[in-house]
Design an enzyme around this catalytic site. Structure first.
Site, mmCIF file in Angstrom:
data_model
loop_
_atom_site.group_PDB
_atom_site.id
_atom_site.type_symbol
_atom_site.label_atom_id
_atom_site.label_comp_id
_atom_site.label_asym_id
_atom_site.label_seq_id
_atom_site.Cartn_x
_atom_site.Cartn_y
_atom_site.Cartn_z
ATOM 1 C CG HIS A 179 28.908 32.671 6.349
ATOM 2 N ND1 HIS A 179 27.559 32.894 6.234
ATOM 3 C CD2 HIS A 179 29.450 33.171 5.203
ATOM 4 C CE1 HIS A 179 27.306 33.484 5.075
ATOM 5 N NE2 HIS A 179 28.434 33.671 4.436
ATOM 6 C CG ASP A 210 25.471 33.305 2.034
ATOM 7 O OD1 ASP A 210 24.285 33.687 2.140
ATOM 8 O OD2 ASP A 210 26.429 34.088 1.847
ATOM 9 C CG HIS A 256 31.352 35.596 3.299
ATOM 10 N ND1 HIS A 256 30.789 34.660 2.470
ATOM 11 C CD2 HIS A 256 32.707 35.383 3.243
ATOM 12 C CE1 HIS A 256 31.750 33.923 1.923
ATOM 13 N NE2 HIS A 256 32.913 34.336 2.381
ATOM 14 C CG ASP A 270 27.004 39.316 2.412
ATOM 15 O OD1 ASP A 270 28.038 38.678 2.709
ATOM 16 O OD2 ASP A 270 26.041 38.811 1.810
ATOM 17 C CG HIS A 271 26.190 36.744 5.938
ATOM 18 N ND1 HIS A 271 25.114 35.894 5.924
ATOM 19 C CD2 HIS A 271 26.581 36.861 4.638
ATOM 20 C CE1 HIS A 271 24.857 35.513 4.672
ATOM 21 N NE2 HIS A 271 25.747 36.082 3.891
#
Ligand SMILES: [Zn+2]
Length: 259
Positions: free
Chosen positions: A54, A132, A56, A58-59
Site C-alpha cells: 500500500h 499493514d 504509505h 514507510d512501505h
C-alpha cells in the site's frame, strides 16, 4: 522459499526472499532504500523485484531509489504512480516471484489500495504477505477504509489454510497483546502466545511470521464474532456491546485506538 526480515525505522520489517543460485533477492515494502542496499552489498546479491502492499511512506519510501539502481520490476496497487509501479495489480491477479506464483488479494481497510499476496509453494506452508492489514495480535488502523471493509478482510484471511505463515510489516506484537489481554483475558491461547512473544522480544528476535491458526485463536480483530471479545471492547469504551458484527468490529477497533 524463505522470507527473512530486514529491520527498518523503529518497528518495520522489510521482508526479503533470496534465490541462492541467481544471487538475487526480492523485497516487500522497502520503505528505506539504504537498508536494502546495505544488505545487497554485504551479501553480494542484486535486487530482482519489489512488491508493494500500500501507499504509505514507510512501505514505499525506498522504491524509487531501488528501482533506479537495479532497474527491477515493481508490483503494487494501481493507485500508485506508473513512475513507481511497473506492474499495477488488482484482485485475483497473479505474479511469479522466484518460480513461486503469488495471488493478489485486495484488502481495503487500513488504506483503500491495500493488497495482500498469497502463495502456496510446493512442500511448504502457504505464505501471506499482508503489509499493514494483519499484524500478530492486531490489524491496521482504519485510515481510509470502513470497519465493514476491514471486517471483510479479516473474514477472508481467516479462510486461508490454517498453516499459512503470516508476514506483517510491523513488530507491534507485545502492544497488540496488551490490548488483546485487556478485552479477552481468559483466552488461554492468547496468554500462551503473549508469553512466547515476550520471550522472543527479550532475545531481540522477531515475533513474526505468525500463522492464520494463531491469529484465528488470539487476534481480537479475527475474533470479531466472539461475544466475549466484543463485550470486552465495549466495557473499555463504557458502551453496550453492539448487536451486529460490523458495529462490534468497530467497537474493537475504537477500543484499540484509545487504548
Ligand atoms: Zn500503512
Amino acid at each position: 522459499m524463505t522470507f527473512f526480515p530486514l529491520p527498518a525505522f523503529n518497528d518495520n520489517y522489510i521482508w526479503i526472499t533470496k534465490d541462492d543460485a541467481q544471487k538475487t533477492i526480492w523485497a516487500v515494502d522497502p520503505g528505506d532504500a539504504q537498508v536494502v542496499l546495505d544488505h545487497c552489498r554485504n551479501h553480494e546479491v542484486t535486487l530482482a523485484g519489489i512488491l508493494i502492499t500500500h501507499h504509505h511512506k514507510d512501505h514505499i519510501g525506498g522504491v524509487a531509489e531501488l528501482k533506479a539502481q537495479f532497474s527491477c520490476p515493481v508490483y503494487g496497487p494501481e493507485s500508485l504512480s506508473p513512475a513507481l509501479v511497473t506492474h499495477p495489480l488488482r484482485q485475483g491477479d497473479c505474479l511469479t516471484v522466484q518460480q513461486t506464483e503469488f495471488m493478489v488479494l485486495e484488502t481495503p481497510g487500513h488504506t483503500l489500495d491495500h493488497l495482500c499476496y498469497f502463495a502456496e509453494p510446493a512442500q511448504q506452508d502457504p505464505i501471506l504477505l499482508c503489509g499493514d492489514t494483519l499484524f500478530r495480535g492486531g490489524c491496521g488502523r482504519l485510515f481510509e477504509g470502513t470497519p465493514a471493509q476491514m471486517l471483510n478482510a479479516m473474514a477472508r484471511l481467516r479462510e486461508l489454510p490454517q498453516n499459512t505463515q503470516v508476514y506483517g510489516t510491523h513488530e507491534y506484537t507485545l502492544a497488540n497483546y496488551r490490548f488483546a489481554l485487556a478485552i479477552d483475558g481468559n483466552n488461554q491461547a492468547l496468554i500462551h502466545a503473549n508469553n512466547e512473544a515476550q520471550e522472543l522480544r527479550d532475545q531481540k528476535r522477531p515475533t513474526l511470521p505468525s500463522s492464520i491458526a494463531l491469529e484465528t485463536q488470539t487476534n481480537p480483530f479475527m475474533r470479531f464474532d466472539w461475544q466475549e471479545v466484543v463485550a470486552g471492547a465495549a466495557a473499555l469504551l463504557n458502551e453496550q456491546p453492539a448487536q451486529d458484527l460490523i458495529n462490534g468490529f468497530a467497537q474493537i477497533r475504537r477500543a484499540k485506538d484509545g487504548f
